[in-house]
Design an enzyme around this catalytic site. Structure first.
Site, PDB file in Angstrom:
ATOM      1  N   GLU A   1      30.691  48.066  45.898  1.00  0.00           N
ATOM      2  CA  GLU A   1      29.478  47.332  45.500  1.00  0.00           C
ATOM      3  C   GLU A   1      28.717  46.779  46.702  1.00  0.00           C
ATOM      4  O   GLU A   1      27.734  46.068  46.521  1.00  0.00           O
ATOM      5  CB  GLU A   1      29.846  46.212  44.517  1.00  0.00           C
ATOM      6  CG  GLU A   1      30.273  46.750  43.154  1.00  0.00           C
ATOM      7  CD  GLU A   1      30.880  45.687  42.254  1.00  0.00           C
ATOM      8  OE1 GLU A   1      31.515  44.756  42.803  1.00  0.00           O
ATOM      9  OE2 GLU A   1      30.729  45.778  41.027  1.00  0.00           O
TER      10      GLU A   1
ATOM     11  N   GLN B   1      35.452  48.194  48.740  1.00  0.00           N
ATOM     12  CA  GLN B   1      36.709  48.663  48.152  1.00  0.00           C
ATOM     13  C   GLN B   1      36.653  50.171  48.047  1.00  0.00           C
ATOM     14  O   GLN B   1      35.596  50.768  48.165  1.00  0.00           O
ATOM     15  CB  GLN B   1      36.907  48.035  46.777  1.00  0.00           C
ATOM     16  CG  GLN B   1      35.953  48.542  45.710  1.00  0.00           C
ATOM     17  CD  GLN B   1      36.128  47.821  44.382  1.00  0.00           C
ATOM     18  OE1 GLN B   1      35.452  46.854  44.105  1.00  0.00           O
ATOM     19  NE2 GLN B   1      37.053  48.295  43.575  1.00  0.00           N
TER      20      GLN B   1
ATOM     21  N   TRP C   1      35.819  47.409  34.079  1.00  0.00           N
ATOM     22  CA  TRP C   1      36.528  48.688  34.235  1.00  0.00           C
ATOM     23  C   TRP C   1      37.908  48.495  34.857  1.00  0.00           C
ATOM     24  O   TRP C   1      38.715  49.428  34.901  1.00  0.00           O
ATOM     25  CB  TRP C   1      35.693  49.725  34.985  1.00  0.00           C
ATOM     26  CG  TRP C   1      35.513  49.480  36.474  1.00  0.00           C
ATOM     27  CD1 TRP C   1      34.797  48.481  37.051  1.00  0.00           C
ATOM     28  CD2 TRP C   1      36.045  50.255  37.563  1.00  0.00           C
ATOM     29  NE1 TRP C   1      34.846  48.581  38.418  1.00  0.00           N
ATOM     30  CE2 TRP C   1      35.601  49.658  38.773  1.00  0.00           C
ATOM     31  CE3 TRP C   1      36.839  51.387  37.646  1.00  0.00           C
ATOM     32  CZ2 TRP C   1      35.942  50.160  40.039  1.00  0.00           C
ATOM     33  CZ3 TRP C   1      37.175  51.887  38.916  1.00  0.00           C
ATOM     34  CH2 TRP C   1      36.733  51.270  40.088  1.00  0.00           C
ATOM     35  N   ASP C   2      38.197  47.306  35.340  1.00  0.00           N
ATOM     36  CA  ASP C   2      39.533  46.970  35.817  1.00  0.00           C
ATOM     37  C   ASP C   2      40.594  47.396  34.808  1.00  0.00           C
ATOM     38  O   ASP C   2      41.681  47.859  35.178  1.00  0.00           O
ATOM     39  CB  ASP C   2      39.669  45.445  35.987  1.00  0.00           C
ATOM     40  CG  ASP C   2      38.673  44.848  36.960  1.00  0.00           C
ATOM     41  OD1 ASP C   2      37.643  45.494  37.217  1.00  0.00           O
ATOM     42  OD2 ASP C   2      38.913  43.740  37.440  1.00  0.00           O
TER      43      ASP C   2
END
Lengths: 771, 771
Positions: free
Chosen positions: A489, A602, A358-359
């Site tokens: 995550e 993140q 998905w980056d």
């Protein structure tokens, strides 16, 4: 953390050779052209530590999945871009001594990556046999102008002795992957051939049957012998061929080896036409000659920089870093082929399998949208459109029905490759990012045709997924989303991740708007889609119900959105109280301890506030930022940029700059001690975002470019180039001023800190920001 | 579900040969003696479908861990009991035709597992070469009286033709595991030898260096030739030896092969003494002779049955099943060696690696406590005591300090083998089961010495783990336990699993009581332990705080304990509404769908209500039972027994019986289609529990045996044998009556449905239950 790269505005420079740094440099000095790429391995033999890497975009192998305990729904294979034929090898024997920098005294060594002109340069002087001095200069590039061509110019000079020299120009297809689950080799031989135009090796991947044909033409030039006259011998073994040249050379004579390669894959040719095309391509390139190819390379890079360069005044290291990031992004993806995408390591290593994450949607699309022609970002979207059927099959495998699509977490060809249940099955916010990218693309380009032709089908399939993935909680009398992993995550299998819940509802709303738009503007196409997808009004009603009744976890007293149910049950530590010895957590703590802790990998809630900033009051954003940032360890390279942009939005310029610094030189300074595995390509887009969306505050608002700039106090000025709807702008932020240079032939209307401005065609507007 | 095993009270009988069922029968007819065991593979060659399996207890291999994505804290190896030297092989050549049931016409075939006397019997009649009839009778057992000895009697009779016969008596050490992560072989050769006493093969496991020596003595007897005179040839290859005998045989003559084996491992001998001991053991057994060995085997089994038999009148299939379960449990574990434990498949297959799970503490200990001498259960506890240091190291690996112990989920030697974070790191309730087993053992035996000598150290280390594993929730002002997996493995990484929270506090309380007991009764030993473990009063105070302030999730309206936080957010389905086509869920649903659903794999809250039944009101138990059972799919073989016992407690006799049926013939009828992999050994103990704790309602209360019996209406009566503190009781439940036969020399006081009774030594008491 390393500090051996010399500062320079346009070049990456390593002076002196330290074998311990070689694998890092091999990553840093990587070259590529979107279609192929390579680590900066040496042409000549090197017996020291090295990670050999040559990659061809889109050529992958479905490596057998390796798991400890199988779970229903796991994909049987992990598709990975694989290490492939190495065409750069040139063995040099000087009086039978095999040139090898690991085995001789190095007097001088310099490696330069010239980013302005797109080539790798290396020169060294060595001593062999006590005092026989040899000098080598090498230039290598992968042509971005002619992306099936690569070229090397390799010059040897014996400084103080005469010798016989044997030159072995190789094509090595007997390649193994470091990243192979069961130590299999992935390539088998097809054929090899020598013609008057060069030598050719064709190999084939097992299972997938991709074929790759690499041709090489080698010319040896000295003061005395012309290329045509020199005799060579052809050698071939299984998956390996070479041409050998022998000559006697006097001291002071330069021997120049020009090696031109053409690399063609069955992605673009019939397998039986590969070799003939490879030969024709090679012949054409050889006829053009190294000098012309090199000139075209420089021109092509110049065009790219015109659209995308960022200049930073007063900080040469920052200047070097941002250009490095932009350069590597363009080496990785050029946007000419919608079957390709952006691997997290590009062509610089094997980690993360060269696959799509998905980056791309969350970080890379904004970069390419602004720095390259519109087709580039569009091709990234079409990549997902073309995978829609597989995304639907993927969702079906997990029990979803009726055309619901779950895009894979990691993919090459649209099938899922990842095999951790908490990610593969649960990190479903990726599906939202794919919808968000469509929204973002149309917002930036106003390419509504895209929505009609491609986007709407994707949006409906994604919304169908969300509508089935929620469930009604009798207890709360709300819809909930259970068992997910958010962008953070460091939490797995949580309930009601705020970001995911918000994104799911946003997808449903945006899909409804998109359907409304298409139904009004292209009623026929709308009808076609509705029929094709068998969409019925019951679905619409259900979506509305979910939109109106979603549960969003919040903390009333703190007035923040709660990352997930139960987050406040955790022991509330702050990152500042974490001893340095315990970081990074992902190396120092066991996984369960990480999961139980409040620490965040993140941006998670903050990722949502970034995506949907206009839905929230600034104080709302500030409260959440202050709460979550103190708990965030930024152990993903994708984390700091979002924080930088939000800090800038909150007028916290110092912290915006501080976050920017965390990724700007991530690879150049080997911040995480892992650059040797390859570069963090996708996070490089985040660094670009920190400057453009963060420092310059660029957005699209009311269909116009909007800016709210500031200049980091460490800099004198910065200038960036932006493409917007066919126009190119150069925008300079200096102390107190903003200059907008309109390089197009139309007037452009922009907004700067809420005031409207017009910039005439081919004109510059200077705004005094202090007023 | 299969139905080919013939009903018989004491035997498992298969008549006729169906190759498709062979692997199932190989599991069912397995034999073992606690020290070694084997699947019921054929002696002669069989080229059809078969899973060859010979196992030696405690001989394991640390197979390299295979995971997709490494997490900090994962163990580097997965220790597994491995397939080892096969000594049963006897190739038979009749006029050069290799006897192989896959390659000849089978006229008759019968396989019998005689559970009363502990041997495997097989007879068949076949046709070879159209009409040459051959009859074979074979008997095989692993001596339970002399547990390093196994014996075979194998008789061949040519019914209607003369022939030359070649007999190859083999020891095959070239064995591979079906369950090998990277297809490695685990054994290497050491040496082989032929002496006048037999042939011997010594092999060694890679890495662990366990050595195994197998000796075999083969005698051939016919009417005409005596054993001593027959000449044999010795053959040897790498890891393989054999003796070949050739003879000419007339029609009607019986050729009897007696093969006696001794199997010794370096667990019990110096490696350089292995062969000499193996030869001595073998010689002694050969001197005793087959008949004597066989007689001793029958005697030894008779002694076991005296202590443990259950008779069921009026239901031969139930009778067969319960004896099968008891028989297999005793074949797996005899309790003479505290280094050994009970693998979930015993010696009947490779699955679950022959390693130790919490099954031992939660299910097997109650069985062995009642059916075997006290030392047997004690050795199971000492096994864990001996692993305490490793359990502390295991906890340290996850970040725990100060002597906290986390026992492994799966282990051979005390180190963790499992590698799924949600199990390895999170299914921590296993630690509580180990404490509970100590409590249970002492309650049953009153062996308080055990607590002083061993138990208390284990309890303190486990309590230290819990005290660190909880955290204070500011939000709730309670202690919480985050990120766990309960017994219901269809939920992972949940917060505040009620069972785990309750168990944790119980451990702390019981440890405090145990400390108090030891401090009063053995102050010196207490002081010694306190000093050794550096226990301080601060810990005690902290434990009290946790005990007083633990959070227990509950549902106020439903008045039930909540399996975990957020359970009621799930879509509330009932198992009865699940279509049959969707079951079992673990085969039909993706993992995430299972996790998100409300369906429960096995008793979770109910496991707690079972363990700690006296802490709860009967209505409380009923409400929870009614709520959770409707949501439980019983997809663990360990689930129904707990439900059976609780249903019995709730006077729901019909359902108690229904749950009992679910596991009673689990393997005999191949209920789950997986018997071919091996038997469900540990769940067999659960079946025993259903009868004794369920139907007979047996408990220990106020230091006495307590009963609250009922007779399933499908039965006429049932009788079970129980050992209690050195006495043996035979207890018969018939329609309306209970008879207690006291086989000991002391009066015994018992409680039946809350009334106290005395049963005089060697006397029988008959109680009218209808009164």
């Amino acid at each position: 953390m390393k500090n051996y790269i010399q500062a320079d505005p346009w070049c990456i420079i390593e002076e002196g050779f330290d074998p311990k740094l070689n694998k890092i440099s091999e990553s840093l000095f990587s070259i590529g052209n979107g279609k192929m790429g390579q680590r900066a391995n040496f042409e000549e033999t090197y017996s020291g530590e090295s990670l050999q890497g040559s990659y061809v975009a889109g050529v992958y192998f479905p490596d057998k999945t390796r798991v400890g305990w199988w779970k229903n729904g796991y994909p049987p294979t992990f598709d990975k871009v694989i290490n492939s034929t190495n065409w750069i090898g040139i063995d040099i024997y000087i009086n039978n001594f095999l040139l090898d920098l690991a085995k001789c005294q190095i007097i001088e060594f310099k490696r330069i990556l010239n980013m302005k002109e797109g080539f790798l340069q290396r020169s060294f002087m060595i001593n062999i046999n006590t005092d026989q001095k040899v000098e080598v200069h090498a230039i290598r590039f992968c042509s971005i102008d002619n992306d099936e061509i690569g070229a090397i110019s390799y010059t040897i000079k014996l400084l103080n002795f005469d010798a016989s020299i044997k030159i072995v120009s190789k094509i090595d297809g007997d390649i193994s992957n470091q990243d192979s689950n069961y130590d299999f080799k992935f390539w088998e031989p097809v054929k090899d051939k020598k013609t008057e135009n060069g030598i050719f090796l064709q190999t084939k991947t097992l299972k997938t049957g991709f074929e790759l044909c690499v041709g090489v033409h080698t010319t040896i030039l000295t003061d005395k012998i012309s290329a045509e006259k020199m005799h060579s011998e052809f050698k071939h073994e299984i998956k390996f061929i070479a041409e050998e040249f022998s000559l006697n050379v006097c001291a002071g004579t330069e021997v120049k080896i020009i090696k031109i390669a053409s690399v063609l894959s069955s992605l673009n040719y019939q397998v039986d036409q590969l070799l003939v095309n490879c030969e024709a391509k090679l012949m054409a390139a050889v006829n053009e000659g190294f000098a012309k190819l090199f000139k075209n390379q420089k021109k092509a890079w110049s065009r790219k920089w015109e659209h995308s360069d960022i200049q930073i005044e007063g900080d040469v290291k920052a200047q070097q870093a941002i250009r490095f990031n932009i350069f590597q992004l363009f080496q990785t993806y050029t946007g000419t082929d919608s079957r390709l995408n952006i691997g997290p390591k590009g062509f610089t290593g094997e980690k993360y399998a060269g696959a799509t994450y998905w980056d791309t949607e969350a970080y890379c699309i904004p970069f390419y949208l602004s720095t390259a022609p519109q087709e580039v970002a569009k091709n990234l979207l079409i990549y997902r459109y073309n995978h829609l059927t597989k995304a639907i099959e993927n969702a079906e495998m997990l029990g979803f029905i009726n055309g619901a699509a779950l895009y894979p977490m990691v993919t090459m060809d649209g099938t899922e490759s990842h095999n951790e249940w908490e990610i593969t099955f649960e990190e479903i916010h990726r599906n939202g990012a794919i919808a968000y990218a469509i929204f973002n693309y149309i917002k930036y380009t106003q390419d509504w045709k895209y929505l009609e032709q491609y986007g709407l089908e994707v949006l409906i399939a994604i919304s169908r997924f969300w509508a089935q993935r929620v469930n009604w909680s009798q207890e709360r009398e709300k819809y909930v989303i259970l068992g997910v992993t958010g962008p953070n995550e460091y939490e797995n299998n949580v309930n009601n991740n705020w970001y995911t819940n918000y994104l799911a509802v946003w997808c449903l709303k945006y899909t409804q708007e998109a359907m409304f738009y298409v139904s009004k503007n292209s009623p026929n196409r709308y009808q076609e889609i509705i029929e094709k997808l068998e969409f019925n009004q019951g679905e619409s009603a259900q979506w509305k119900d979910i939109i109106g009744n979603m549960y969003y976890p919040q903390h009333k007293k703190l007035e923040i959105y709660l990352q997930q149910d139960g987050y406040m049950d955790k022991e509330q530590w702050l990152v500042k109280d974490l001893p340095a010895s315990e970081r990074p957590l992902n190396q120092k703590w066991s996984w369960d301890r990480i999961l139980r802790s409040c620490f965040i990998k993140q941006a998670d809630v903050l990722q949502g506030l970034y995506f949907f900033e206009d839905d929230f009051q600034i104080d709302d954003i500030r409260r959440n930022f202050d709460f979550y940032e103190m708990r965030t360890v930024h152990e993903s390279s994708l984390s700091p940029c979002i924080h930088s942009i939000l800090a800038a939005k909150l007028n916290d310029e110092a912290r915006a700059y501080e976050f920017y610094l965390r990724t700007a030189r991530l690879d150049l300074d080997d911040y995480n001690n892992d650059t040797e595995d390859g570069l963090h390509i996708t996070s490089m887009a985040g660094t670009w975002m920190s400057i453009v969306q963060g420092f310059a505050g660029m957005r699209v608002k009311n269909d116009k470019l909007y800016f709210k700039p500031f200049l980091p106090e460490q800099w004198n000025a910065f200038t960036f180039h932006i493409g917007f709807r066919g126009n190119i702008l150069s925008i300079k932020i200096s102390k107190g001023f903003m200059e907008i240079q309109n390089k197009s032939n139309h007037t452009i209307n922009i907004i700067v800190v809420d005031l409207d401005y017009s910039v005439a065609a081919n004109n510059t507007l200077k705004i005094d920001l202090k007023v």
